[in-house]
Design a protein around this motif. Structure first.
Motif, PDB file in Angstrom:
ATOM      1  N   UNK A  83       0.830  -1.212   0.000  1.00  0.00           N
ATOM      2  CA  UNK A  83       0.000   0.000   0.000  1.00  0.00           C
ATOM      3  C   UNK A  83       0.859   1.255   0.000  1.00  0.00           C
ATOM      4  N   UNK A  84       0.374   2.273  -0.681  1.00  0.00           N
ATOM      5  CA  UNK A  84       1.031   3.581  -0.652  1.00  0.00           C
ATOM      6  C   UNK A  84       0.816   4.231   0.707  1.00  0.00           C
ATOM      7  N   UNK A  85       1.894   4.713   1.282  1.00  0.00           N
ATOM      8  CA  UNK A  85       1.799   5.375   2.585  1.00  0.00           C
ATOM      9  C   UNK A  85       3.109   6.047   2.919  1.00  0.00           C
ATOM     10  N   UNK A  86       3.075   6.914   3.927  1.00  0.00           N
ATOM     11  CA  UNK A  86       4.265   7.616   4.401  1.00  0.00           C
ATOM     12  C   UNK A  86       4.802   6.918   5.631  1.00  0.00           C
ATOM     13  N   UNK A  87       6.107   6.682   5.642  1.00  0.00           N
ATOM     14  CA  UNK A  87       6.728   5.915   6.714  1.00  0.00           C
ATOM     15  C   UNK A  87       6.426   6.457   8.099  1.00  0.00           C
ATOM     16  N   UNK A  88       6.076   5.549   9.001  1.00  0.00           N
ATOM     17  CA  UNK A  88       5.760   5.934  10.374  1.00  0.00           C
ATOM     18  C   UNK A  88       6.264   4.853  11.317  1.00  0.00           C
ATOM     19  N   UNK A  95       0.052   1.943  15.094  1.00  0.00           N
ATOM     20  CA  UNK A  95       0.807   0.966  14.317  1.00  0.00           C
ATOM     21  C   UNK A  95       1.773   1.666  13.375  1.00  0.00           C
ATOM     22  N   UNK A  96       2.854   1.014  13.073  1.00  0.00           N
ATOM     23  CA  UNK A  96       3.800   1.564  12.118  1.00  0.00           C
ATOM     24  C   UNK A  96       3.262   1.492  10.703  1.00  0.00           C
ATOM     25  N   UNK A  97       3.808   2.342   9.829  1.00  0.00           N
ATOM     26  CA  UNK A  97       3.415   2.369   8.419  1.00  0.00           C
ATOM     27  C   UNK A  97       4.678   2.242   7.571  1.00  0.00           C
ATOM     28  N   UNK A  98       4.642   1.309   6.633  1.00  0.00           N
ATOM     29  CA  UNK A  98       5.746   1.165   5.686  1.00  0.00           C
ATOM     30  C   UNK A  98       5.648   2.294   4.658  1.00  0.00           C
ATOM     31  N   UNK A  99       6.712   3.087   4.555  1.00  0.00           N
ATOM     32  CA  UNK A  99       6.721   4.181   3.587  1.00  0.00           C
ATOM     33  C   UNK A  99       6.959   3.658   2.179  1.00  0.00           C
ATOM     34  N   UNK A 100       5.970   3.842   1.304  1.00  0.00           N
ATOM     35  CA  UNK A 100       6.064   3.233  -0.023  1.00  0.00           C
ATOM     36  C   UNK A 100       5.142   3.968  -0.982  1.00  0.00           C
ATOM     37  N   UNK A 101       5.573   4.035  -2.230  1.00  0.00           N
ATOM     38  CA  UNK A 101       4.711   4.542  -3.296  1.00  0.00           C
ATOM     39  C   UNK A 101       4.540   3.434  -4.323  1.00  0.00           C
ATOM     40  N   UNK A 102       3.328   2.928  -4.450  1.00  0.00           N
ATOM     41  CA  UNK A 102       3.067   1.834  -5.382  1.00  0.00           C
ATOM     42  C   UNK A 102       3.331   2.279  -6.817  1.00  0.00           C
ATOM     43  N   UNK A 103       3.862   1.380  -7.624  1.00  0.00           N
ATOM     44  CA  UNK A 103       4.219   1.715  -8.991  1.00  0.00           C
ATOM     45  C   UNK A 103       3.026   1.773  -9.922  1.00  0.00           C
ATOM     46  N   UNK A 104       3.224   2.432 -11.056  1.00  0.00           N
ATOM     47  CA  UNK A 104       2.174   2.484 -12.079  1.00  0.00           C
ATOM     48  C   UNK A 104       2.028   1.115 -12.734  1.00  0.00           C
TER      49      UNK A 104
END
Length: 461
Positions: A83-88, A95-104
């Motif tokens: 999932x797209x999200x900003x690292x936390x 809960x922590x969030x994996x920082x990621x931008x899903x690809x096109x």
């Protein structure tokens, strides 16, 4: 591992046959970008692209571009990403969030743009950047997770007719842009299941029938559907919200959930909200237009002066909410409850039946309630101030009421130790008793013309 800028190509030299599955895991450092993935051929194609970094503030990675091109045997394509999200960084309360931008994602039938028949019929996307699907055989589109835009198109020039019915299945899908059904789709069957979904925009310009089912709520912020005389039928049991006004030629039938729609002035078709506690933003009907709230406690939202209670084409509503009106007067006869929402300057309700109450939802200037019959000697009026923050209810004038029950409510119960203060100026010339209850503070100013008031402050802290 498909670390920084590596690429994966399947079928580039010899088109793949049979089932194809590719899994790519990215790098661990902030800013790492996965290499692109390209798959050509295969009967069923699955691409999994996942982040490799840990959930932490300042650690964000980027997915590569995913390109899938079928062959003459390809029927199913699935692309799963993180999932797209900003690292936390995880804390004791979050809960922590994996920082990621899903690809096109680009998916194209091998015969897209040609005169040959297409074969890709089912596409599943779980978390994606901007996505495009080009196949005139597409009949099922499954969407889940974080999405940007999803555009289904048909560049085929084949004599084989394009599929005109599309099943759009949503499971906790959230888009920041448009989900678009190709213009050749005339019947769009939307199913929202398991987890609520929100689409920023749903485009179905060719659809004359839009059917919405499922057991999870669906919010469509903007519905763009250009075909004439559209029919929207809801059987969803959790509720459907459409955030922009329905076109005047739309026939709408609601389901068992809490549905919400906005009418356009001079609408000409039947609007039947069905069961559930529904909400309709009112506009005056044109020739042939009618509005029925159906079963449940249904809310009709009005702004300008209204005499809805006397209109034969409007029925089945229990709650009248004034919102966005400037010195507006509303005939409230037949309604069982009143509400005042945002952007009112002065609201007057007339012909109010005994026993009907008023709920103030947002900051107000002045609200006046006039009973239909003021000759009673024991009329009771329930006044509720209801908000998640401090609420300035302004002045409320109640004419012909002997007992006023005020309930001061803070709907935000998560902020421990925070006490909101609601304020109210009450004018009730006939009042003999005022009772205050609730779970938050009330600053009350009472304006009276008689001296027969007996205040009973049951709760006010």
């Amino acid at each position: 591992k498909n670390n920084i800028a590596d690429t994966i190509a399947v079928g580039a030299t010899t088109t793949a046959a049979g089932k194809v599955s590719v899994t790519s895991t990215g790098g661990t450092a902030n800013g790492d970008t996965q290499g692109n993935i390209a798959v050509t051929g295969g009967t069923e194609i699955t691409v999994n692209q996942y982040a490799g970094n840990a959930a932490a503030i300042g650690n964000n990675t980027i997915g590569g571009t995913v390109t899938v091109t079928g062959n003459a045997s390809t029927t199913t394509v699935t692309v799963n990403q993180t999932a797209t999200g900003t690292g936390l960084t995880a804390t004791a309360t979050a809960a922590g969030v994996v920082g990621y931008t899903a690809g096109t994602v680009t998916i194209a039938d091998v015969n897209a743009g040609t005169a040959n028949a297409n074969t890709i019929s089912t596409v599943t996307l779980k978390n994606a950047g901007a996505a495009t699907v080009d196949s005139n055989a597409l009949s099922t589109l499954n969407l889940e997770g974080t999405l940007v835009t999803v555009n289904t198109t048909n560049s085929s020039i084949a004599t084989t007719p394009a599929v005109t019915t599309l099943a759009l299945n949503l499971k906790g899908a959230t888009s920041t842009g448009a989900v678009t059904a190709d213009a050749e789709v005339t019947t769009l069957n939307v199913k929202s299941s398991t987890t609520d979904s929100t689409l920023n925009t749903l485009v179905a310009n060719g659809a004359t029938a839009i059917n919405i089912s499922g057991d999870a709520a669906l919010t469509v912020t903007t519905l763009t559907a250009g075909a004439a005389n559209k029919v929207i039928t809801v059987t969803n049991t959790a509720g459907v919200t459409i955030g922009n006004a329905l076109a005047t030629d739309v026939t709408f039938t609601g389901g068992a959930g809490a549905d919400s729609v906005i009418l356009s002035a001079s609408y000409t078709k039947a609007i039947n909200m069905g069961a559930g506690d529904d909400t309709v933003v009112y506009a005056a009907a044109g020739a042939g237009g009618s509005l029925n709230g159906g079963d449940g406690n249904d809310t009709l939202v009005v702004s300008a002066d209204s005499a809805i209670a006397g209109l034969p084409e409007v029925s089945g509503f229990e709650i009248l909410r004034a919102k966005g009106g400037t010195s507006a007067t509303h005939n409230a006869h037949t309604f069982k409850a009143l509400e005042v929402g945002t952007n009112n300057t002065a609201t007057t309700f007339t012909n109010v039946a005994a026993g009907v109450g008023l709920t103030v939802l947002t900051t107000q200037a002045a609200t006046t309630v006039n009973l239909l019959d003021t000759t009673g000697t024991a009329d009771v009026f329930n006044l509720t101030l209801k908000s998640a923050g401090n609420l300035a209810a302004g002045s409320v004038t109640l004419n012909g009421v002997e007992t006023v029950n005020i309930n001061s409510v803070d709907t935000d119960v998560t902020a421990a130790g925070v006490v909101n203060v609601n304020t109210l100026t009450l004018a009730a010339a006939s009042a003999k008793s005022i009772v205050v209850t609730g779970n938050t503070d009330l600053a009350l100013t009472i304006t009276l013309l008689t001296n027969n008031l007996k205040s009973q402050l049951a709760y006010c802290t």
